[in-house]
Motif scaffolding. Structure first.
Motif, PDB file in Angstrom:
ATOM      1  N   GLY A  10       0.944  -1.269   0.009  1.00  0.00           N
ATOM      2  CA  GLY A  10       0.014   0.126  -0.088  1.00  0.00           C
ATOM      3  C   GLY A  10       0.946   1.370   0.047  1.00  0.00           C
ATOM      4  N   TYR A  11       0.112   2.464   0.367  1.00  0.00           N
ATOM      5  CA  TYR A  11       0.801   3.592   0.079  1.00  0.00           C
ATOM      6  C   TYR A  11       2.046   3.826   1.210  1.00  0.00           C
ATOM      7  N   ILE A  12       1.774   3.985   2.473  1.00  0.00           N
ATOM      8  CA  ILE A  12       2.625   4.254   3.139  1.00  0.00           C
ATOM      9  C   ILE A  12       3.596   2.933   3.482  1.00  0.00           C
ATOM     10  N   GLY A  13       2.818   1.520   3.563  1.00  0.00           N
ATOM     11  CA  GLY A  13       3.814   0.509   3.542  1.00  0.00           C
ATOM     12  C   GLY A  13       4.672   0.310   2.541  1.00  0.00           C
ATOM     13  N   SER A  14       4.379   0.740   1.347  1.00  0.00           N
ATOM     14  CA  SER A  14       5.534   0.590   0.336  1.00  0.00           C
ATOM     15  C   SER A  14       6.567   1.428   0.627  1.00  0.00           C
ATOM     16  N   HIS A  15       6.335   2.832   1.045  1.00  0.00           N
ATOM     17  CA  HIS A  15       7.445   3.665   1.330  1.00  0.00           C
ATOM     18  C   HIS A  15       8.272   3.247   2.498  1.00  0.00           C
ATOM     19  N   SER A  34      -6.197  -6.026  -1.270  1.00  0.00           N
ATOM     20  CA  SER A  34      -7.397  -5.480  -1.358  1.00  0.00           C
ATOM     21  C   SER A  34      -7.279  -4.081  -1.902  1.00  0.00           C
ATOM     22  N   THR A  35      -6.274  -3.343  -1.410  1.00  0.00           N
ATOM     23  CA  THR A  35      -6.095  -1.941  -1.912  1.00  0.00           C
ATOM     24  C   THR A  35      -4.542  -1.762  -2.353  1.00  0.00           C
ATOM     25  N   GLY A  36      -3.838  -2.558  -2.051  1.00  0.00           N
ATOM     26  CA  GLY A  36      -2.468  -2.504  -2.541  1.00  0.00           C
ATOM     27  C   GLY A  36      -2.212  -3.021  -3.807  1.00  0.00           C
ATOM     28  N   PHE A  37      -0.880  -2.760  -4.102  1.00  0.00           N
ATOM     29  CA  PHE A  37      -0.377  -3.452  -5.664  1.00  0.00           C
ATOM     30  C   PHE A  37       0.727  -4.058  -5.472  1.00  0.00           C
ATOM     31  N   ARG A  38       0.743  -5.364  -6.243  1.00  0.00           N
ATOM     32  CA  ARG A  38       1.831  -6.257  -6.176  1.00  0.00           C
ATOM     33  C   ARG A  38       3.199  -5.437  -6.863  1.00  0.00           C
ATOM     34  N   TRP A  39       3.168  -4.663  -7.851  1.00  0.00           N
ATOM     35  CA  TRP A  39       4.230  -3.898  -8.380  1.00  0.00           C
ATOM     36  C   TRP A  39       4.587  -2.931  -7.528  1.00  0.00           C
ATOM     37  N   ALA A  40       3.881  -2.538  -6.413  1.00  0.00           N
ATOM     38  CA  ALA A  40       4.535  -1.409  -5.673  1.00  0.00           C
ATOM     39  C   ALA A  40       5.546  -1.763  -4.506  1.00  0.00           C
ATOM     40  N   VAL A  41       5.752  -3.143  -4.525  1.00  0.00           N
ATOM     41  CA  VAL A  41       6.743  -3.854  -3.344  1.00  0.00           C
ATOM     42  C   VAL A  41       7.873  -4.007  -4.185  1.00  0.00           C
ATOM     43  N   HIS A  42       8.910  -3.516  -3.259  1.00  0.00           N
ATOM     44  CA  HIS A  42      10.251  -3.358  -3.529  1.00  0.00           C
ATOM     45  C   HIS A  42      10.746  -4.828  -4.168  1.00  0.00           C
ATOM     46  N   PRO A  43      11.359  -5.111  -5.151  1.00  0.00           N
ATOM     47  CA  PRO A  43      11.513  -6.263  -5.842  1.00  0.00           C
ATOM     48  C   PRO A  43      12.669  -7.184  -4.908  1.00  0.00           C
ATOM     49  N   ALA A 177      12.273   9.874  -5.483  1.00  0.00           N
ATOM     50  CA  ALA A 177      12.904   9.334  -6.592  1.00  0.00           C
ATOM     51  C   ALA A 177      11.676   8.577  -7.512  1.00  0.00           C
ATOM     52  N   GLY A 178      10.361   8.853  -7.396  1.00  0.00           N
ATOM     53  CA  GLY A 178       9.567   8.199  -8.123  1.00  0.00           C
ATOM     54  C   GLY A 178       9.329   6.801  -8.042  1.00  0.00           C
ATOM     55  N   ARG A 179       9.647   5.955  -6.922  1.00  0.00           N
ATOM     56  CA  ARG A 179       9.393   4.683  -6.887  1.00  0.00           C
ATOM     57  C   ARG A 179       8.191   4.200  -6.568  1.00  0.00           C
ATOM     58  N   ALA A 318       4.159  14.566  -9.360  1.00  0.00           N
ATOM     59  CA  ALA A 318       4.978  13.726 -10.382  1.00  0.00           C
ATOM     60  C   ALA A 318       4.253  12.389 -10.153  1.00  0.00           C
ATOM     61  N   TRP A 319       4.102  11.983  -9.085  1.00  0.00           N
ATOM     62  CA  TRP A 319       3.745  10.461  -9.069  1.00  0.00           C
ATOM     63  C   TRP A 319       2.415  10.375  -9.826  1.00  0.00           C
ATOM     64  N   GLU A 320       1.404  11.210  -9.801  1.00  0.00           N
ATOM     65  CA  GLU A 320       0.230  10.990 -10.449  1.00  0.00           C
ATOM     66  C   GLU A 320       0.507  10.967 -12.068  1.00  0.00           C
TER      67      GLU A 320
END
Length: 331
Positions: A10-15, A34-43, A177-179, A318-320
Motif C-alpha cells: 500500500g501507500y505508506i507501507g511501500s515507502h 485488497s487495496t495495495g498493488f503487487r508492483w509497488a513492492v520492492h523487488p 525518486a519516483g519509486r 509527479a507520481w500522479e
C-alpha cells in the motif's frame, strides 16, 4: 533484523519497505492486495499474499523468515466510510490487529510498530496536540485505531513485547525518486484528489465544509511527507532494538494548512486553475489537527527533510503523472 511489513503493497507501507531496503534490512511483505498493488513492492523484498488476521499464516511467515520485528500498516483508513460501516472497520482495524499481535506473542517477536492516527484525539481542544491530550475519537476509524493501541499497551505489560505507536497526521507526497506513491484510484486524501483534478482526471474538487471555526472556514491539517514518515519508522525500530521502552509518538510537522491553502498550492505548483465546489461537511472530520511533534524529535532524533508544502505537492503531482503514463502503457 528481518522486518515483517503488513500492508507493504500500500501507500505508506511501500515507502517503509523502500526505507528498510535502502538501509539494507531484510523485509517480508504481507498484503492481501485488497487495496495495495503487487508492483509497488520492492523487488528485493519477500512477498506473501495473505491477510494479517490469519494467525496461522502470520505464525508460519514469522518462523520461516526469522522475523524479529513487525510493522503493521494493513487496515482501512477512510473516515467517512468508517461512519457508514463501523463494523467493517472494527473487523479490519481491530479484530485483525488482535490476531496479528497474538501471532507476534506466540512466536516470540520482540518488537512491534503500529500505524496509528491523529484521529484518536477527535475534536482536540488544544493546538498543537501533544501525546498527552485526551483521547476522544469522533469516528469509528479513530476508535478502531485507539483500540489497537490499547491492546498493544496491555499486551506489552503481560508479555516480552515492546511497541511504538506512531500517530500520523496527514500523510502526503510520494517517494522523491519516483519509486512509489499514493496509487489507489479511490483515495480521498486532499492532495491526491487535488492533483488528479489538476491533471484533468477529475472534473472538479469538492471542499467539504466552509464553516469550521478556522481562519478561512475550512479544515486545518498538518501535512507530513510520506518519506519523512517512513524515516520516523526506521528510527523507531532502531530505538526498540537498542532497548527503548514502549512509546507513542505524534508524526507531523507542527504546522497546519487549510483545505483552501492546499488547493492554492496545487494550483500554483501545477499551473492549472481547476474548478472547486463547496459541499457540506463530512461526518467525522475534526476542524483542526496539528501535531506537537517535539517528543519524537527529542526521543528518536527525528529531523524532517521534506518539510515544505510545495515540495510535497510537487512529488505527489509527479507520481500522479507517472500513474497516468502507466495506465496509458497498459491500454
Amino acid at each position: 533484523m528481518t522486518v515483517l511489513v503488513t500492508g507493504g503493497a500500500g501507500y505508506i507501507g511501500s515507502h517503509m519497505v523502500l526505507a528498510l531496503r535502502d538501509a539494507g534490512r531484510n523485509v517480508v511483505v504481507l498484503d492481501n492486495l485488497s487495496t495495495g498493488f503487487r508492483w509497488a513492492v520492492h523487488p528485493e523484498a519477500v512477498f506473501v499474499e495473505g491477510d494479517c488476521g490469519d494467525e496461522d499464516l502470520v505464525g508460519r511467515v514469522i518462523r520461516e523468515h526469522g522475523v524479529d520485528a513487525i510493522v503493521h500498516f494493513a487496515g482501512s483508513i477512510v473516515v467517512p466510510d468508517s461512519v457508514v460501516d463501523p463494523l467493517g472497520y472494527y473487523l479490519n482495524n481491530t479484530v485483525r490487529s488482535r490476531a496479528l499481535i497474538a501471532a507476534a506473542v506466540a512466536n516470540g517477536v520482540p518488537r512491534f510498530l503500529f500505524s496509528s492516527t491523529a484521529a484518536v484525539y477527535g475534536d482536540a481542544k488544544e493546538s498543537p496536540i501533544a501525546e498527552s491530550a485526551p483521547l476522544d475519537p469522533v469516528s469509528p476509524y479513530g476508535t478502531s485505531k485507539l483500540m489497537t493501541e490499547l491492546m498493544l499497551r496491555d499486551t506489552a505489560r503481560a508479555h516480552p513485547l515492546k511497541y511504538v505507536a506512531l500517530r500520523y497526521f496527514n500523510v502526503a507526497g510520494a517517494d522523491p525518486a519516483g519509486r512509489s506513491g499514493q496509487s489507489s484510484p479511490r483515495a480521498t486524501h486532499l492532495i491526491k484528489v487535488a492533483t488528479q483534478a489538476a491533471l484533468g482526471e477529475r472534473t472538479h474538487l469538492d471542499v467539504f465544509g466552509t464553516d469550521y471555526p478556522t481562519p478561512d472556514g475550512t479544515c486545518l491539517r498538518d501535512y507530513i511527507h510520506v518519506t519523512d514518515l517512513a524515516r520516523a519508522h526506521v528510527l523507531a525500530l532502531d530505538y526498540l532494538a537498542a532497548g527503548g521502552a514502549s512509546a507513542v509518538f505524534n508524526c507531523g510537522y507542527g504546522r497546519g494548512y487549510s483545505v483552501l491553502q492546499v488547493i492554492e498550492a496545487v494550483k500554483r505548483v501545477s499551473g492549472v486553475d481547476f474548478p472547486v465546489n463547496h459541499a457540506p461537511r463530512r461526518a467525522g472530520d475534526p476542524a483542526a489537527l496539528v501535531a506537537d511533534a517535539s517528543r519524537i524529535r527529542e526521543v528518536l532524533g527525528w529531523r524532517p527533510e521534506l518539510d515544505d508544502l510545495d515540495t510535497i505537492v510537487a512529488h505527489a503531482l509527479a507520481w500522479e503523472r507517472s500513474l497516468a503514463a502507466r495506465r496509458r502503457a497498459a491500454e
